[in-house]
Design a protein around this motif. Sequence first.
Motif, PDB file in Angstrom:
ATOM      1  N   SER A  18      33.438  -0.414 -36.666  1.00 12.17           N
ATOM      2  CA  SER A  18      32.971  -1.663 -37.269  1.00 12.17           C
ATOM      3  C   SER A  18      31.714  -1.384 -38.074  1.00 12.17           C
ATOM      4  O   SER A  18      30.932  -0.508 -37.729  1.00 12.17           O
ATOM      5  CB  SER A  18      32.638  -2.690 -36.185  1.00 12.17           C
ATOM      6  OG  SER A  18      33.781  -3.053 -35.468  1.00 12.17           O
ATOM      7  N   VAL A  19      31.532  -2.172 -39.135  1.00 12.10           N
ATOM      8  CA  VAL A  19      30.325  -2.118 -39.956  1.00 12.10           C
ATOM      9  C   VAL A  19      29.886  -3.547 -40.205  1.00 12.10           C
ATOM     10  O   VAL A  19      30.712  -4.415 -40.496  1.00 12.10           O
ATOM     11  CB  VAL A  19      30.591  -1.397 -41.299  1.00 12.10           C
ATOM     12  CG1 VAL A  19      29.361  -1.436 -42.189  1.00 12.10           C
ATOM     13  CG2 VAL A  19      31.037   0.041 -41.072  1.00 12.10           C
ATOM     14  N   GLY A  20      28.587  -3.804 -40.090  1.00  7.60           N
ATOM     15  CA  GLY A  20      28.045  -5.117 -40.377  1.00  7.60           C
ATOM     16  C   GLY A  20      27.610  -5.215 -41.826  1.00  7.60           C
ATOM     17  O   GLY A  20      27.029  -4.279 -42.373  1.00  7.60           O
ATOM     18  N   VAL A  21      27.914  -6.339 -42.442  1.00 13.46           N
ATOM     19  CA  VAL A  21      27.552  -6.590 -43.831  1.00 13.46           C
ATOM     20  C   VAL A  21      26.696  -7.855 -43.867  1.00 13.46           C
ATOM     21  O   VAL A  21      27.156  -8.920 -43.460  1.00 13.46           O
ATOM     22  CB  VAL A  21      28.811  -6.767 -44.708  1.00 13.46           C
ATOM     23  CG1 VAL A  21      28.436  -7.070 -46.148  1.00 13.46           C
ATOM     24  CG2 VAL A  21      29.709  -5.540 -44.627  1.00 13.46           C
ATOM     25  N   ILE A  22      25.447  -7.737 -44.334  1.00 16.68           N
ATOM     26  CA  ILE A  22      24.555  -8.895 -44.397  1.00 16.68           C
ATOM     27  C   ILE A  22      24.858  -9.704 -45.653  1.00 16.68           C
ATOM     28  O   ILE A  22      24.918  -9.159 -46.757  1.00 16.68           O
ATOM     29  CB  ILE A  22      23.081  -8.461 -44.429  1.00 16.68           C
ATOM     30  CG1 ILE A  22      22.728  -7.652 -43.191  1.00 16.68           C
ATOM     31  CG2 ILE A  22      22.165  -9.682 -44.552  1.00 16.68           C
ATOM     32  CD1 ILE A  22      21.356  -7.014 -43.248  1.00 16.68           C
ATOM     33  N   VAL A  23      25.052 -11.020 -45.464  1.00 17.86           N
ATOM     34  CA  VAL A  23      25.270 -11.948 -46.576  1.00 17.86           C
ATOM     35  C   VAL A  23      24.318 -13.139 -46.416  1.00 17.86           C
ATOM     36  O   VAL A  23      23.844 -13.407 -45.318  1.00 17.86           O
ATOM     37  CB  VAL A  23      26.736 -12.422 -46.650  1.00 17.86           C
ATOM     38  CG1 VAL A  23      27.679 -11.242 -46.879  1.00 17.86           C
ATOM     39  CG2 VAL A  23      27.145 -13.182 -45.412  1.00 17.86           C
ATOM     40  N   ASP A  24      24.059 -13.844 -47.509  1.00 19.25           N
ATOM     41  CA  ASP A  24      23.160 -15.000 -47.456  1.00 19.25           C
ATOM     42  C   ASP A  24      23.756 -16.140 -46.642  1.00 19.25           C
ATOM     43  O   ASP A  24      23.055 -16.817 -45.910  1.00 19.25           O
ATOM     44  CB  ASP A  24      22.833 -15.501 -48.861  1.00 19.25           C
ATOM     45  CG  ASP A  24      21.940 -14.534 -49.625  1.00 19.25           C
ATOM     46  OD1 ASP A  24      21.452 -13.557 -49.025  1.00 19.25           O
ATOM     47  OD2 ASP A  24      21.732 -14.770 -50.835  1.00 19.25           O
ATOM     48  N   ARG A  25      25.051 -16.357 -46.796  1.00 16.74           N
ATOM     49  CA  ARG A  25      25.728 -17.401 -46.027  1.00 16.74           C
ATOM     50  C   ARG A  25      27.235 -17.213 -46.140  1.00 16.74           C
ATOM     51  O   ARG A  25      27.738 -16.667 -47.116  1.00 16.74           O
ATOM     52  CB  ARG A  25      25.319 -18.793 -46.486  1.00 16.74           C
ATOM     53  CG  ARG A  25      25.680 -19.140 -47.892  1.00 16.74           C
ATOM     54  CD  ARG A  25      25.005 -20.434 -48.374  1.00 16.74           C
ATOM     55  NE  ARG A  25      25.313 -20.702 -49.761  1.00 16.74           N
ATOM     56  CZ  ARG A  25      24.765 -20.089 -50.803  1.00 16.74           C
ATOM     57  NH1 ARG A  25      23.871 -19.152 -50.614  1.00 16.74           N
ATOM     58  NH2 ARG A  25      25.106 -20.402 -52.026  1.00 16.74           N
ATOM     59  N   VAL A  26      27.944 -17.665 -45.111  1.00 15.98           N
ATOM     60  CA  VAL A  26      29.405 -17.688 -45.123  1.00 15.98           C
ATOM     61  C   VAL A  26      29.782 -19.123 -45.440  1.00 15.98           C
ATOM     62  O   VAL A  26      29.256 -20.059 -44.833  1.00 15.98           O
ATOM     63  CB  VAL A  26      29.983 -17.237 -43.765  1.00 15.98           C
ATOM     64  CG1 VAL A  26      31.482 -17.417 -43.729  1.00 15.98           C
ATOM     65  CG2 VAL A  26      29.609 -15.782 -43.497  1.00 15.98           C
ATOM     66  N   THR A  27      30.680 -19.316 -46.401  1.00 16.45           N
ATOM     67  CA  THR A  27      30.953 -20.667 -46.868  1.00 16.45           C
ATOM     68  C   THR A  27      32.268 -21.261 -46.368  1.00 16.45           C
ATOM     69  O   THR A  27      32.315 -22.430 -46.040  1.00 16.45           O
ATOM     70  CB  THR A  27      30.912 -20.736 -48.409  1.00 16.45           C
ATOM     71  OG1 THR A  27      31.854 -19.804 -48.946  1.00 16.45           O
ATOM     72  CG2 THR A  27      29.519 -20.410 -48.920  1.00 16.45           C
ATOM     73  N   GLN A  28      33.339 -20.462 -46.335  1.00 16.34           N
ATOM     74  CA  GLN A  28      34.634 -21.036 -45.963  1.00 16.34           C
ATOM     75  C   GLN A  28      35.697 -19.962 -45.802  1.00 16.34           C
ATOM     76  O   GLN A  28      35.519 -18.827 -46.204  1.00 16.34           O
ATOM     77  CB  GLN A  28      35.093 -22.028 -47.038  1.00 16.34           C
ATOM     78  CG  GLN A  28      35.392 -21.370 -48.379  1.00 16.34           C
ATOM     79  CD  GLN A  28      35.880 -22.356 -49.426  1.00 16.34           C
ATOM     80  OE1 GLN A  28      36.370 -23.427 -49.101  1.00 16.34           O
ATOM     81  NE2 GLN A  28      35.743 -21.997 -50.690  1.00 16.34           N
TER      82      GLN A  28
END
Length: 140
Positions: A87-97
Motif C-alpha cells: 500500500s502507498v498513501g497519497v495526500i490530497v486536499d480533499r476527497v469529493t465523491q
Amino acid sequence: MSTVRQEQFIEMAIGQEHYAIGIDRIREIIRLQNITAIPHSRPHVKGVIHLRGNIVPVISLRILLGLPEDKPTKAARIVIVKDGDESVGVIVDRVTQVAVYSCLHVPPDSGEDSQSYVQRIGQNDRHLAAILNMDKILNK
C-alpha cells in the motif's frame, strides 16, 4: 439481458483541480495524521505512517504534479492505494465523491513528463477530472 458495468472512480481535489483514481485501486481513505519523515528521500515522498501494523509510505500528489505546497486543511486526506500486495498513501486536499464519467477522453500530448501521470480525462455534467495513472505515479 446483459448489463454494462461502468467504471467507478474516487474523485479528489488538489486546489481547484479535480483528479480521480479507479476505485479498484483504493484500499481506504483516512484522515491526515502524523507522518514520520525519511531523511534524503525524494521531495514528493513525505515519509511513512503506521497503519494497523504496517508501515505505509506516503507521497504528496501536490508536489509530484509540480504544484506549490500548501498548508493542509481539515479536509485533507490520505488515500491508501493498492500497489500489488503493498500500500502507498497519497495526500490530497480533499476527497469529493465516487464518480462515474459519462465520457472518457485521451489526454492531449504536451510532451511534458507530468502528462504521463494522466491516463484519461473523465467528463461529467459538472466538470472534467484527470484520471491518474497510478502505476506511473507509484513507480516514480
